[in-house]
Write a protein that holds these residues in place. Structure first.
Motif, PDB file in Angstrom:
ATOM      1  N   CYS A   1       1.079  -1.253  -0.203  1.00 17.48           N
ATOM      2  CA  CYS A   1       0.088   0.022   0.167  1.00 17.48           C
ATOM      3  C   CYS A   1       0.814   1.163  -0.008  1.00 17.48           C
ATOM      4  O   CYS A   1       0.645   2.133  -0.738  1.00 17.48           O
ATOM      5  CB  CYS A   1      -0.850  -0.131   1.335  1.00 17.48           C
ATOM      6  SG  CYS A   1      -2.333  -1.098   1.135  1.00 17.48           S
ATOM      7  N   GLY A   2       2.102   1.319   0.815  1.00 12.38           N
ATOM      8  CA  GLY A   2       2.802   2.415   0.736  1.00 12.38           C
ATOM      9  C   GLY A   2       3.591   2.521  -0.409  1.00 12.38           C
ATOM     10  O   GLY A   2       3.587   3.718  -1.125  1.00 12.38           O
ATOM     11  N   ARG A   3       4.206   1.609  -1.016  1.00 16.56           N
ATOM     12  CA  ARG A   3       4.663   1.672  -2.588  1.00 16.56           C
ATOM     13  C   ARG A   3       3.543   2.274  -3.487  1.00 16.56           C
ATOM     14  O   ARG A   3       4.040   3.166  -4.337  1.00 16.56           O
ATOM     15  CB  ARG A   3       5.235   0.443  -3.038  1.00 16.56           C
ATOM     16  CG  ARG A   3       6.352  -0.122  -2.208  1.00 16.56           C
ATOM     17  CD  ARG A   3       7.750   0.601  -2.493  1.00 16.56           C
ATOM     18  NE  ARG A   3       8.122   0.582  -3.591  1.00 16.56           N
ATOM     19  CZ  ARG A   3       9.237   1.430  -4.114  1.00 16.56           C
ATOM     20  NH1 ARG A   3       9.991   2.219  -3.353  1.00 16.56           N
ATOM     21  NH2 ARG A   3       9.382   1.422  -5.604  1.00 16.56           N
ATOM     22  N   ALA A   4       2.607   1.705  -3.614  1.00 14.71           N
ATOM     23  CA  ALA A   4       1.482   2.442  -4.507  1.00 14.71           C
ATOM     24  C   ALA A   4       1.182   3.619  -4.027  1.00 14.71           C
ATOM     25  O   ALA A   4       0.696   4.489  -4.999  1.00 14.71           O
ATOM     26  CB  ALA A   4       0.175   1.368  -4.646  1.00 14.71           C
ATOM     27  N   GLY A   5       1.026   3.818  -2.794  1.00 14.14           N
ATOM     28  CA  GLY A   5       0.626   5.342  -2.331  1.00 14.14           C
ATOM     29  C   GLY A   5       1.429   6.346  -2.885  1.00 14.14           C
ATOM     30  O   GLY A   5       1.285   7.600  -2.860  1.00 14.14           O
TER      31      GLY A   5
ATOM     32  N   ILE B   1      11.767   6.415   3.777  1.00 11.11           N
ATOM     33  CA  ILE B   1      10.330   6.701   3.228  1.00 11.11           C
ATOM     34  C   ILE B   1      10.150   6.098   1.976  1.00 11.11           C
ATOM     35  O   ILE B   1      10.873   5.803   1.185  1.00 11.11           O
ATOM     36  CB  ILE B   1      10.182   8.179   3.300  1.00 11.11           C
ATOM     37  CG1 ILE B   1      10.916   8.824   2.278  1.00 11.11           C
ATOM     38  CG2 ILE B   1      10.542   8.842   4.688  1.00 11.11           C
ATOM     39  CD1 ILE B   1      10.666  10.350   2.064  1.00 11.11           C
ATOM     40  N   PHE B   2       8.823   5.689   1.897  1.00 18.69           N
ATOM     41  CA  PHE B   2       8.242   5.338   0.744  1.00 18.69           C
ATOM     42  C   PHE B   2       8.579   6.593  -0.477  1.00 18.69           C
ATOM     43  O   PHE B   2       8.300   7.590  -0.242  1.00 18.69           O
ATOM     44  CB  PHE B   2       7.043   5.111   0.621  1.00 18.69           C
ATOM     45  CG  PHE B   2       6.465   3.995   1.402  1.00 18.69           C
ATOM     46  CD1 PHE B   2       6.725   2.486   0.939  1.00 18.69           C
ATOM     47  CD2 PHE B   2       5.659   3.963   2.677  1.00 18.69           C
ATOM     48  CE1 PHE B   2       6.472   1.367   1.714  1.00 18.69           C
ATOM     49  CE2 PHE B   2       5.370   2.895   3.310  1.00 18.69           C
ATOM     50  CZ  PHE B   2       5.683   1.713   2.932  1.00 18.69           C
TER      51      PHE B   2
ATOM     52  N   LEU C   1      -4.228   5.417  -0.072  1.00 21.24           N
ATOM     53  CA  LEU C   1      -5.292   4.648  -1.187  1.00 21.24           C
ATOM     54  C   LEU C   1      -6.355   3.795  -0.357  1.00 21.24           C
ATOM     55  O   LEU C   1      -7.516   3.599  -0.918  1.00 21.24           O
ATOM     56  CB  LEU C   1      -4.674   3.586  -1.725  1.00 21.24           C
ATOM     57  CG  LEU C   1      -3.541   4.010  -2.914  1.00 21.24           C
ATOM     58  CD1 LEU C   1      -2.728   2.740  -3.536  1.00 21.24           C
ATOM     59  CD2 LEU C   1      -4.128   5.063  -3.827  1.00 21.24           C
ATOM     60  N   ASP C   2      -6.341   4.118   1.039  1.00 23.56           N
ATOM     61  CA  ASP C   2      -7.345   3.786   1.828  1.00 23.56           C
ATOM     62  C   ASP C   2      -7.739   2.159   1.297  1.00 23.56           C
ATOM     63  O   ASP C   2      -8.755   1.740   1.658  1.00 23.56           O
ATOM     64  CB  ASP C   2      -8.827   4.213   1.583  1.00 23.56           C
ATOM     65  CG  ASP C   2      -9.398   4.289   3.139  1.00 23.56           C
ATOM     66  OD1 ASP C   2      -9.479   3.533   3.809  1.00 23.56           O
ATOM     67  OD2 ASP C   2     -10.085   5.563   3.301  1.00 23.56           O
TER      68      ASP C   2
ATOM     69  N   ALA D   1      -1.403  -7.228  -4.546  1.00 25.46           N
ATOM     70  CA  ALA D   1      -0.052  -6.421  -4.661  1.00 25.46           C
ATOM     71  C   ALA D   1       0.482  -6.223  -6.409  1.00 25.46           C
ATOM     72  O   ALA D   1       0.709  -5.467  -6.620  1.00 25.46           O
ATOM     73  CB  ALA D   1       1.143  -7.309  -4.158  1.00 25.46           C
ATOM     74  N   LYS D   2       0.102  -7.590  -6.934  1.00 27.75           N
ATOM     75  CA  LYS D   2       0.348  -7.478  -8.650  1.00 27.75           C
ATOM     76  C   LYS D   2      -0.425  -6.461  -8.993  1.00 27.75           C
ATOM     77  O   LYS D   2       0.035  -5.688 -10.111  1.00 27.75           O
ATOM     78  CB  LYS D   2       0.486  -8.741  -9.097  1.00 27.75           C
ATOM     79  CG  LYS D   2       1.465  -9.906  -8.575  1.00 27.75           C
ATOM     80  CD  LYS D   2       1.066 -11.332  -9.181  1.00 27.75           C
ATOM     81  CE  LYS D   2       2.271 -12.210  -8.739  1.00 27.75           C
ATOM     82  NZ  LYS D   2       1.979 -13.460  -9.244  1.00 27.75           N
TER      83      LYS D   2
END
Length: 435
Positions: free
Chosen positions: A36-40, A64-65, A86-87, A401-402
């Motif tokens: 979620c952090g990488r995507a955010g 940090i991401f 992204l919640d 994740a993918k």
């Protein structure tokens, strides 16, 4: 035993007394949080917080991401908000909030700062999460319904416990840290639908490090910041403190993971509709009406009748119901755009969705009826409390994740299986530079 003493016991609970299943779930939460952090990092608020980190500078001790190393407290702020942007992170319904986004950022930042091993970071998270859940239970839905965001309030105490454990604070220092957190914890539901909601998670993580750091320096505070005179509970809820399970019985095992990129309060409805439409295919043209019955507290959270932005769609039962009927992906964060909120077909369908408060349905359930235009009526229901085996959870989390970060998912999966060979610095490297 009082709540404060229970929380203090959790802070120093030995690894040998932590349930193996809970520790495995905590690893899954680390993986999910990192995803979620990488995507955010793509979200605007993440860039703004990274800019703040660069502006303030300081000792580069934690990752940090999005890249870079900054002071632990700032890293926790950035990572907490970014991972909640992204919640799409985990939820604990008894705690009434999100655990990983408020606690893992604190645990990892302090772990990097102190040179802790990866397993110690996971254990600190688990101790903090269990403490946050118990405090969340004590605050109860009265606290949430009053307008407080337990991810930020109860979560800040969990972050404090995680940081105190990794800093090696003794019991009295940890007691002081909790007292300081009682005057620091904050977060309001009025921020929902804005950048302020994920910021609340960052505040929780940052507060935990600040309070533990000050207690480590000898800062003093009240003896019972939780339930003492004018403590956090007496001032923030009218609920009586319930009898809680002994420390040996972990409530964390009821953590739930999101597989749809929207408010968790909508997921039981989405799953119920998906199950029904898998057996009875439908479309916007063939559905006459949907009546949803949900727990009353969700009406103040995810019942935006006419969302104006893509972010608000994540909190709209009516729009999300239309997306399911129209076979639109609810698990891909990039779908939630302002154009989606302005979609005329979904706006038209939203007028055919009725949302009804039902005290007989708990906050992990949804039920209702679908009236088809051919006269048929279909019932739907779902209960998120139904447990899933850990291997099934991992499979579903990897698929999520993918969908979110593509090939980076494989590198992050090492956080589940290779953690015993990692230190906190290696975890930090992965969240900065997964490839």
């Amino acid at each position: 035993m009082s709540l404060i003493e229970t929380v203090l016991d959790l802070g120093t609970l030995p690894r040998s007394q932590m349930p193996p299943h809970s520790l495995r779930l905590a690893r899954l939460s680390l993986f999910d949080w990192a995803v979620c952090g990488r995507a955010g990092t793509r979200e605007p608020l993440s860039a703004k917080l990274r800019e703040l980190a660069v502006h303030e500078g300081g000792h580069p001790s934690a990752s940090i991401f999005g890249g870079g190393r900054y002071p632990a407290r700032m890293a926790a702020l950035v990572n907490g908000a970014t991972s909640h942007a992204l919640d799409y992170d985990d939820t604990h319904f008894a705690h009434v909030g999100h655990l990983s986004v408020g606690i893992y950022p604190a645990a990892l930042a302090v772990g990097e700062e102190t040179g802790a091993d990866g397993q110690s970071v996971v254990e600190a998270f688990l101790a903090g999460a269990e403490a946050a859940i118990r405090i969340g239970v004590a605050l109860g839905t009265a606290h949430y319904n009053r307008g407080f965001h337990q991810t930020a309030t109860a979560g800040a105490f969990g972050a404090t416990i995680a940081a105190a454990r990794l800093y090696g604070l003794n019991r009295e220092q940890t007691r002081a840290a909790i007292g300081l957190c009682a005057t620091r914890a904050s977060g309001l539901k009025s921020q929902f639908g804005t950048m302020g909601k994920p910021y609340n998670a960052g505040i929780a993580a940052s507060n935990g490090i600040e309070c533990a750091s000050l207690a480590r320096m000898g800062f003093t505070s009240c003896a019972d910041g939780l339930n003492g005179p004018q403590g956090f509970l007496p001032t923030h809820t009218d609920a009586a403190v319930p009898d809680l399970a002994p420390v040996s019985a972990f409530l964390f095992d009821d953590v739930k993971y999101k597989f749809h990129a929207c408010c968790h309060g909508t997921h039981a409805m989405i799953e119920g509709l998906l199950d029904t439409f898998a057996a009875h295919p439908a479309s916007l043209e063939t559905v006459e009406r949907i009546t949803l019955r949900t727990n009353p507290r969700w009406l103040r959270v995810c019942d935006i009748p006419a969302p104006a932005t893509g972010l608000e769609v994540k909190f709209s039962y009516r729009w999300l119901a239309g997306m399911v009927v129209d076979d639109r992906a609810t698990g891909v964060d990039t779908v939630y755009t302002d154009a989606l909120a302005a979609d005329p077909s979904l706006a038209d369908f939203a007028r055919r969705v009725e949302v009804v408060a039902d005290e007989g349905i708990d906050d992990m359930q949804a039920a209702g009826e679908i009236e088809m235009r051919d006269g048929e009526t279909l019932a739907f229901a779902h209960d998120l409390a139904r447990p899933l085996p850990a291997d099934v959870l991992e499979e579903k989390l990897l698929a999520k994740a993918k969908a979110l970060i593509g090939t980076e998912a494989g590198a992050l999966q090492a956080l589940i299986h290779d953690l015993d060979d990692m230190d906190a610095g290696a975890i930090g490297h992965i969240i900065r530079d997964a490839a």
